[in-house]
Design an enzyme around this catalytic site. Sequence first.
Site, PDB file in Angstrom:
ATOM      1  N   ARG A   1       0.830  -1.200   0.000  1.00  0.00           N
ATOM      2  CA  ARG A   1       0.000   0.000   0.000  1.00  0.00           C
ATOM      3  C   ARG A   1       0.863   1.247   0.000  1.00  0.00           C
ATOM      4  O   ARG A   1       1.880   1.310   0.690  1.00  0.00           O
ATOM      5  CB  ARG A   1      -0.848   0.049   1.279  1.00  0.00           C
ATOM      6  CG  ARG A   1      -2.081  -0.814   1.242  1.00  0.00           C
ATOM      7  CD  ARG A   1      -3.061  -0.396   0.185  1.00  0.00           C
ATOM      8  NE  ARG A   1      -3.926   0.705   0.591  1.00  0.00           N
ATOM      9  CZ  ARG A   1      -5.073   0.547   1.236  1.00  0.00           C
ATOM     10  NH1 ARG A   1      -5.492  -0.652   1.560  1.00  0.00           N
ATOM     11  NH2 ARG A   1      -5.817   1.579   1.551  1.00  0.00           N
TER      12      ARG A   1
ATOM     13  N   GLY B   1      -0.100   0.047  10.783  1.00  0.00           N
ATOM     14  CA  GLY B   1       1.248   0.246  11.294  1.00  0.00           C
ATOM     15  C   GLY B   1       2.296   0.502  10.231  1.00  0.00           C
ATOM     16  O   GLY B   1       3.188   1.338  10.408  1.00  0.00           O
TER      17      GLY B   1
ATOM     18  N   ARG C   1      -6.611  -2.904  14.789  1.00  0.00           N
ATOM     19  CA  ARG C   1      -7.335  -3.350  13.593  1.00  0.00           C
ATOM     20  C   ARG C   1      -8.109  -4.579  14.047  1.00  0.00           C
ATOM     21  O   ARG C   1      -7.612  -5.346  14.883  1.00  0.00           O
ATOM     22  CB  ARG C   1      -6.363  -3.755  12.490  1.00  0.00           C
ATOM     23  CG  ARG C   1      -5.823  -2.624  11.689  1.00  0.00           C
ATOM     24  CD  ARG C   1      -5.002  -3.093  10.502  1.00  0.00           C
ATOM     25  NE  ARG C   1      -3.982  -4.068  10.868  1.00  0.00           N
ATOM     26  CZ  ARG C   1      -4.085  -5.360  10.718  1.00  0.00           C
ATOM     27  NH1 ARG C   1      -5.171  -5.892  10.173  1.00  0.00           N
ATOM     28  NH2 ARG C   1      -3.118  -6.175  11.077  1.00  0.00           N
TER      29      ARG C   1
ATOM     30  N   LYS D   1       3.142   1.605  22.053  1.00  0.00           N
ATOM     31  CA  LYS D   1       4.101   2.714  22.095  1.00  0.00           C
ATOM     32  C   LYS D   1       3.367   4.057  22.057  1.00  0.00           C
ATOM     33  O   LYS D   1       3.751   5.011  22.727  1.00  0.00           O
ATOM     34  CB  LYS D   1       5.076   2.596  20.921  1.00  0.00           C
ATOM     35  CG  LYS D   1       5.961   1.364  21.019  1.00  0.00           C
ATOM     36  CD  LYS D   1       7.053   1.344  19.966  1.00  0.00           C
ATOM     37  CE  LYS D   1       8.029   0.222  20.252  1.00  0.00           C
ATOM     38  NZ  LYS D   1       9.148   0.172  19.328  1.00  0.00           N
TER      39      LYS D   1
ATOM     40  N   ASP E   1      45.981 -26.710  -1.647  1.00  0.00           N
ATOM     41  CA  ASP E   1      45.204 -27.484  -0.667  1.00  0.00           C
ATOM     42  C   ASP E   1      44.239 -28.387  -1.449  1.00  0.00           C
ATOM     43  O   ASP E   1      43.864 -28.070  -2.582  1.00  0.00           O
ATOM     44  CB  ASP E   1      44.434 -26.499   0.227  1.00  0.00           C
ATOM     45  CG  ASP E   1      43.377 -27.181   1.044  1.00  0.00           C
ATOM     46  OD1 ASP E   1      43.738 -28.097   1.795  1.00  0.00           O
ATOM     47  OD2 ASP E   1      42.185 -26.815   0.913  1.00  0.00           O
TER      48      ASP E   1
HETATM   49  P1  ADQ Z   1      -0.700  -3.497  12.451  1.00  0.00           P
HETATM   50  O1  ADQ Z   1      -1.091  -4.919  12.534  1.00  0.00           O
HETATM   51  O2  ADQ Z   1      -1.583  -2.610  11.699  1.00  0.00           O
HETATM   52  O3  ADQ Z   1       0.752  -3.316  11.876  1.00  0.00           O
HETATM   53  P2  ADQ Z   1       0.064  -1.863  14.893  1.00  0.00           P
HETATM   54  O4  ADQ Z   1       1.530  -1.916  15.015  1.00  0.00           O
HETATM   55  O5  ADQ Z   1      -0.620  -1.886  16.207  1.00  0.00           O
HETATM   56  O6  ADQ Z   1      -0.560  -3.047  14.023  1.00  0.00           O
HETATM   57  O7  ADQ Z   1      -0.289  -0.533  14.167  1.00  0.00           O
HETATM   58  C1  ADQ Z   1      -1.596  -0.080  14.063  1.00  0.00           C
HETATM   59  C2  ADQ Z   1      -1.612   1.400  13.707  1.00  0.00           C
HETATM   60  O8  ADQ Z   1      -2.926   1.711  13.284  1.00  0.00           O
HETATM   61  C3  ADQ Z   1      -1.271   2.297  14.859  1.00  0.00           C
HETATM   62  O9  ADQ Z   1      -0.535   3.394  14.409  1.00  0.00           O
HETATM   63  C4  ADQ Z   1      -2.645   2.723  15.398  1.00  0.00           C
HETATM   64  O10 ADQ Z   1      -2.674   4.001  15.930  1.00  0.00           O
HETATM   65  C5  ADQ Z   1      -3.512   2.670  14.161  1.00  0.00           C
HETATM   66  N1  ADQ Z   1      -4.865   2.227  14.529  1.00  0.00           N
HETATM   67  C6  ADQ Z   1      -5.234   1.039  14.967  1.00  0.00           C
HETATM   68  N2  ADQ Z   1      -6.547   1.029  15.216  1.00  0.00           N
HETATM   69  C7  ADQ Z   1      -7.023   2.222  14.932  1.00  0.00           C
HETATM   70  C8  ADQ Z   1      -8.304   2.844  14.953  1.00  0.00           C
HETATM   71  N3  ADQ Z   1      -9.390   2.218  15.338  1.00  0.00           N
HETATM   72  N4  ADQ Z   1      -8.382   4.097  14.552  1.00  0.00           N
HETATM   73  C9  ADQ Z   1      -7.296   4.743  14.160  1.00  0.00           C
HETATM   74  N5  ADQ Z   1      -6.079   4.235  14.104  1.00  0.00           N
HETATM   75  C10 ADQ Z   1      -5.942   2.988  14.478  1.00  0.00           C
HETATM   76  C11 ADQ Z   1       1.758  -4.196  11.334  1.00  0.00           C
HETATM   77  C12 ADQ Z   1       2.189  -5.346  12.243  1.00  0.00           C
HETATM   78  C13 ADQ Z   1       2.620  -4.814  13.578  1.00  0.00           C
HETATM   79  C14 ADQ Z   1       3.718  -3.781  13.407  1.00  0.00           C
HETATM   80  C15 ADQ Z   1       3.315  -2.735  12.379  1.00  0.00           C
HETATM   81  C16 ADQ Z   1       4.479  -1.814  12.030  1.00  0.00           C
HETATM   82  O11 ADQ Z   1       1.141  -6.290  12.387  1.00  0.00           O
HETATM   83  O12 ADQ Z   1       3.075  -5.858  14.410  1.00  0.00           O
HETATM   84  O13 ADQ Z   1       3.916  -3.126  14.643  1.00  0.00           O
HETATM   85  O14 ADQ Z   1       2.904  -3.337  11.167  1.00  0.00           O
HETATM   86  O15 ADQ Z   1       5.562  -2.511  11.567  1.00  0.00           O
END
Ligand code: ADQ
Length: 736
Positions: free
Chosen positions: A17, A37, A282, A388, A507
């Site tokens: 993406r 993330g 998510r 975090k 060798d």
């Molecule tokens: P994700 O599985 O998407 O990422 P995560 O690391 O928690 O999981 O990141 C989620 C992001 O989406 C965060 O920035 C959070 O703020 C945002 N988010 C989640 N729910 C939301 C909501 N309801 N509304 C708005 N924002 C929301 C994947 C991997 C992770 C890894 C990341 C980064 O699965 O393990 O940490 O990539 O490498």
Amino acid sequence: MENKNFQESKIIVVSNRLPVSVTKKNKSFNFQQSPGGLATGLRSLKQKKKTIFIGWPGYATSKEKEKDMIEAKLKEEYSCYPVFLTNKELERYYYGFSNKTLWPLFHYFSAEPTFEESEWETYKKVNQKFFKKVMEIGGPQDIYWVHDYHLMLLPSLLRKGLPQSAVGFFLHIPFPSSEIFRILPWRTEVIDGLIGADLIGFHAYEYARHFLSSALRLRGYEHELGSIRVDNRIVKVENFPLGIDVKQFKELLEQDRIEKQIQEFSERIDAQNKRIILSVDRLDYTKGIPHRLKGFEHFLKNYPKWHGKVVYIMLCVPSRTRVKAYSQLKEEVDRLVGEINGRFGTPDWMPVYYMYRSLPLEKLLPLYSVADIALVTPVRDGMNLVAKEFVASRKDHTGVLILSETAGAVAELGEAITINVNSKKEIAQALNQALKMNQKEQKKRIKAMEKRLWDYDVYTWTQSFIDRIKDVKNIQSQREHRKLNENLKKKLVSDYKKGDQRLLLLDYDGTLISFSSRPEQAQPDLELLRILIALAKNPQNTLVLISGRDRLTMERWLGDIPCSMVAEHGGWLRKKPNSKWEMLQPLSTEWKEQLKPIIKTYEVRVPGSLVEEKEYALAWHYRKSDPELGEIKSCELFDHLSEFLANTDLQVTHGNKVVEIRASGIDKGNGVKYFLRQKNWDFCLAMGDDWTDEDLFKVLPPKAYSIKVGYGPTQAKYDLESPKSCRNLLRRLSKK
Ligand code: ADQ
């Protein structure tokens, strides 16, 4: 040595993406930040100069006009280059292979994945499609950074398309243990796809270790402290825990509108006298949402004193809704929330407040900020940024983080209350502990975690990854200088031709012939014998064949060649063709009986290994045993013997898949000194592959050609890839 210059390089970030998503509403297009993330990580790169992004824009269309419009806008305003996918490709590559096969498997949901050949075929095709797009935009001088499990074949495609370019790969999800990974029918293709990168990064050291183990077990790629040698390339495998943009969080917290929102929220909560538990995810089965709800239910059941005093706000963003496992999860979560609220709720208290939607950061931040507890309970998570983000949002450093021990983030957030997500009792206890924790303790913990977030934020993460790719390229280019290229080969051949008195020190195992799984199988073939005989018969040459093998084997295999020989690493010399073998120094063999039982226990404990008894040495070979067990046990044996043999006149050496005991002072260097002294040689060539050959390289005259076969630290001046290239060179000399 000249380092590669990256001044003119663009950074080309390739991910499934784009950081910007395109949607269509009422015939017009909308461009907004992508969720999740990975997108959070990518946004930090946007601020780097000369960075461009390649990826799917989140919108499928077959209309060329729409594509052109989207492409123009993305390119101009966001430095993004879209790869358009058809609905069928999306179905099979994204929803199919990526999210129904790789995602569950890599998160240890081993019963969940489907293995559909047609989806794998489309995955390959789409990786090719991305490759084509990258080739339209990038050049050999650019730095390519490929992200995540959707594009695991792309690094090798880039390696073939742009052999010299700098390619990094980062996996955002866990890399599972080799026992799980090997379930994948296309596991070797995936390893080979990744290995095209110069740098392969993971969030946690554990994932890097799992990858190295799979690469070794499934493809035979050995590594040394995380460096794999693939042909003449070094591939580094390391961990880079993704951080967040702490500064952005802190700045937002200072903004008036956010402060106002926090204030409003706080007042409302205070008025109701409630403590807030928050989760943000998510809606994904790896996030442990049902586990968490069951844990919360257990908490309400077992700690009734908190009834009416806590509210759990559960924020879930819709995700991959077209995959069945996700729609089933949605149903389960809806049901569990209903059950808890139905069972424990009262007219003025609803225990779970469930929002199924995404929120922009400006709205999310006040929630993070007013919550008392963040309840983060993934079953498995590569990192988990939510944990975090919660820590970074605590203005006064109060608050408690509860975190699963199976989230990558736990390594950096050790002050959290950690739980095993499969224990609802632990979740309930953790909630009770968190609610009772005093503010002093809360602040101590949050401050310690926040410091670590500042130390390794998303900018440090990005910079350290890019810097590391450059380092690896520089290490590779230094290696390149040591390679015996065609020009150097020509010079060597011409010096050979000019020489009247030529000494060739060769060798045997690993240099003239490739290793076999059993030592007795590495007999010389006819072609090798012909080359060696031709070299030996040339009156200007003195050919010395050197080996760690015993003299009887050497005599049997190579005895008809009119050459000199050194056996048992220098213990025995055949000074002239057909002359008698002589001992370099008087040696005893009494020690052998004493040490044999020790070395034999290793033969028993490590299946596939074997003890070789030579006249004046004992060797334990482990080439055929499990590679990791062999490595561990060989180090153990080496340490054991080194201690045992201190203050004796025996030495223990650790060679290529062999640990050997022999008299001290016996080495290949001492073995060849006799020949070096014989004449004033005007051409000298020495070739070897093992570290026991380093003793040989050390004693050579300065003008000698010393060549290491294979790669790795060496005293030799030059490298050659393999016994095959070594043989080609000797064939050329034999014809002169
Ligand atoms: P994700 O599985 O998407 O990422 P995560 O690391 O928690 O999981 O990141 C989620 C992001 O989406 C965060 O920035 C959070 O703020 C945002 N988010 C989640 N729910 C939301 C909501 N309801 N509304 C708005 N924002 C929301 C994947 C991997 C992770 C890894 C990341 C980064 O699965 O393990 O940490 O990539 O490498």
